[in-house]
Design a protein around this motif. Structure first.
Motif, PDB file in Angstrom:
ATOM      1  N   VAL A   7      -6.534  22.557  56.606  1.00 12.19           N
ATOM      2  CA  VAL A   7      -6.214  23.723  57.429  1.00 12.19           C
ATOM      3  C   VAL A   7      -5.762  23.268  58.814  1.00 12.19           C
ATOM      4  CG1 VAL A   7      -7.208  25.737  58.598  1.00 12.19           C
ATOM      5  CG2 VAL A   7      -7.704  25.322  56.182  1.00 12.19           C
ATOM      6  N   GLU A   8      -6.455  22.302  59.381  1.00 19.26           N
ATOM      7  CA  GLU A   8      -6.088  21.829  60.721  1.00 19.26           C
ATOM      8  C   GLU A   8      -4.758  21.077  60.708  1.00 19.26           C
ATOM      9  OE1 GLU A   8      -7.439  22.930  63.504  1.00 19.26           O
ATOM     10  OE2 GLU A   8      -8.677  24.094  62.137  1.00 19.26           O
ATOM     11  N   ILE A   9      -4.464  20.378  59.622  1.00 18.94           N
ATOM     12  CA  ILE A   9      -3.164  19.715  59.491  1.00 18.94           C
ATOM     13  C   ILE A   9      -2.059  20.763  59.450  1.00 18.94           C
ATOM     14  CG2 ILE A   9      -1.700  18.400  57.897  1.00 18.94           C
ATOM     15  CD1 ILE A   9      -4.249  16.719  57.264  1.00 18.94           C
ATOM     16  N   LEU A  10      -2.257  21.817  58.655  1.00 20.60           N
ATOM     17  CA  LEU A  10      -1.265  22.892  58.585  1.00 20.60           C
ATOM     18  C   LEU A  10      -1.108  23.558  59.942  1.00 20.60           C
ATOM     19  CD1 LEU A  10       0.692  24.713  57.121  1.00 20.60           C
ATOM     20  CD2 LEU A  10      -1.261  26.060  56.303  1.00 20.60           C
ATOM     21  N   ARG A  11      -2.206  23.800  60.625  1.00 20.86           N
ATOM     22  CA  ARG A  11      -2.149  24.412  61.962  1.00 20.86           C
ATOM     23  C   ARG A  11      -1.305  23.527  62.893  1.00 20.86           C
ATOM     24  NH1 ARG A  11      -5.681  28.065  63.298  1.00 20.86           N
ATOM     25  NH2 ARG A  11      -7.330  27.172  62.004  1.00 20.86           N
ATOM     26  N   GLU A  42      -6.006  31.528  55.180  1.00 25.38           N
ATOM     27  CA  GLU A  42      -5.083  32.433  54.487  1.00 25.38           C
ATOM     28  C   GLU A  42      -3.957  32.894  55.409  1.00 25.38           C
ATOM     29  OE1 GLU A  42      -7.232  35.661  52.781  1.00 25.38           O
ATOM     30  OE2 GLU A  42      -8.335  34.358  51.398  1.00 25.38           O
ATOM     31  N   GLU A  43      -4.310  33.201  56.628  1.00 21.63           N
ATOM     32  CA  GLU A  43      -3.299  33.641  57.592  1.00 21.63           C
ATOM     33  C   GLU A  43      -2.317  32.519  57.895  1.00 21.63           C
ATOM     34  OE1 GLU A  43      -5.956  36.941  60.031  1.00 21.63           O
ATOM     35  OE2 GLU A  43      -6.051  34.827  60.624  1.00 21.63           O
ATOM     36  N   LEU A  44      -2.801  31.283  57.981  1.00 21.65           N
ATOM     37  CA  LEU A  44      -1.917  30.150  58.226  1.00 21.65           C
ATOM     38  C   LEU A  44      -0.914  29.976  57.094  1.00 21.65           C
ATOM     39  CD1 LEU A  44      -4.329  27.477  59.732  1.00 21.65           C
ATOM     40  CD2 LEU A  44      -2.502  28.702  60.913  1.00 21.65           C
ATOM     41  N   GLU A  45      -1.351  30.192  55.865  1.00 23.58           N
ATOM     42  CA  GLU A  45      -0.435  30.104  54.726  1.00 23.58           C
ATOM     43  C   GLU A  45       0.674  31.145  54.848  1.00 23.58           C
ATOM     44  OE1 GLU A  45       0.000  27.961  52.267  1.00 23.58           O
ATOM     45  OE2 GLU A  45      -1.656  26.724  52.970  1.00 23.58           O
ATOM     46  N   ARG A  46       0.325  32.366  55.251  1.00 26.05           N
ATOM     47  CA  ARG A  46       1.334  33.416  55.430  1.00 26.05           C
ATOM     48  C   ARG A  46       2.295  33.061  56.567  1.00 26.05           C
ATOM     49  NH1 ARG A  46      -2.995  37.006  54.049  1.00 26.05           N
ATOM     50  NH2 ARG A  46      -3.565  37.226  56.228  1.00 26.05           N
ATOM     51  N   ILE A  47       1.765  32.508  57.652  1.00 25.14           N
ATOM     52  CA  ILE A  47       2.611  32.107  58.776  1.00 25.14           C
ATOM     53  C   ILE A  47       3.551  30.971  58.348  1.00 25.14           C
ATOM     54  CG2 ILE A  47       2.632  31.119  61.103  1.00 25.14           C
ATOM     55  CD1 ILE A  47      -0.140  32.533  61.495  1.00 25.14           C
ATOM     56  N   ALA A  48       3.021  30.018  57.596  1.00 22.76           N
ATOM     57  CA  ALA A  48       3.843  28.899  57.113  1.00 22.76           C
ATOM     58  C   ALA A  48       4.976  29.424  56.243  1.00 22.76           C
ATOM     59  CB  ALA A  48       2.981  27.910  56.337  1.00 22.76           C
ATOM     60  N   TRP A  49       4.682  30.407  55.403  1.00 22.25           N
ATOM     61  CA  TRP A  49       5.726  31.001  54.571  1.00 22.25           C
ATOM     62  C   TRP A  49       6.775  31.687  55.444  1.00 22.25           C
ATOM     63  CZ3 TRP A  49       7.524  35.953  53.616  1.00 22.25           C
ATOM     64  CH2 TRP A  49       8.367  36.073  52.503  1.00 22.25           C
ATOM     65  N   ARG A  50       6.314  32.395  56.466  1.00 20.98           N
ATOM     66  CA  ARG A  50       7.217  33.093  57.384  1.00 20.98           C
ATOM     67  C   ARG A  50       8.119  32.111  58.134  1.00 20.98           C
ATOM     68  NH1 ARG A  50       3.686  36.162  61.121  1.00 20.98           N
ATOM     69  NH2 ARG A  50       4.121  34.588  62.683  1.00 20.98           N
ATOM     70  N   PHE A  51       7.582  30.934  58.471  1.00 24.71           N
ATOM     71  CA  PHE A  51       8.351  29.909  59.171  1.00 24.71           C
ATOM     72  C   PHE A  51       9.207  29.088  58.213  1.00 24.71           C
ATOM     73  CE2 PHE A  51       6.150  28.958  63.487  1.00 24.71           C
ATOM     74  CZ  PHE A  51       6.050  30.308  63.759  1.00 24.71           C
ATOM     75  N   GLY A  52       9.057  29.323  56.915  1.00 20.95           N
ATOM     76  CA  GLY A  52       9.845  28.579  55.925  1.00 20.95           C
ATOM     77  C   GLY A  52       9.304  27.201  55.623  1.00 20.95           C
ATOM     78  N   LEU A  53       8.018  26.983  55.892  1.00 20.63           N
ATOM     79  CA  LEU A  53       7.408  25.670  55.641  1.00 20.63           C
ATOM     80  C   LEU A  53       6.680  25.606  54.306  1.00 20.63           C
ATOM     81  CD1 LEU A  53       5.972  24.905  59.183  1.00 20.63           C
ATOM     82  CD2 LEU A  53       8.085  24.077  58.166  1.00 20.63           C
TER      83      LEU A  53
END
Length: 54
Positions: A7-11, A42-53
């Protein structure tokens, strides 16, 4: 690697992307910084999707 580390890596990846976008001429994305810093896994996953990552 534990889930918390992932999670921290994704952040970190999201914040890196956010700062790159801001530096390249889109400063409005800085409004998302607090959202990323305070997001759950879960929110980070949605943000990553929004950013195209993801």
């Amino acid at each position: 690697m534990c889930a918390e580390d992932q999670v921290e890596i994704l952040r970190g990846e999201l914040l890196d992307e956010l700062y790159a976008m801001a530096f390249s001429g889109c400063p409005a994305v800085l409004a998302d910084e607090d959202e990323i810093r305070n997001a759950t896994a879960e929110e980070l996953e949605r943000i990553a999707w929004r950013f195209g990552l993801r």
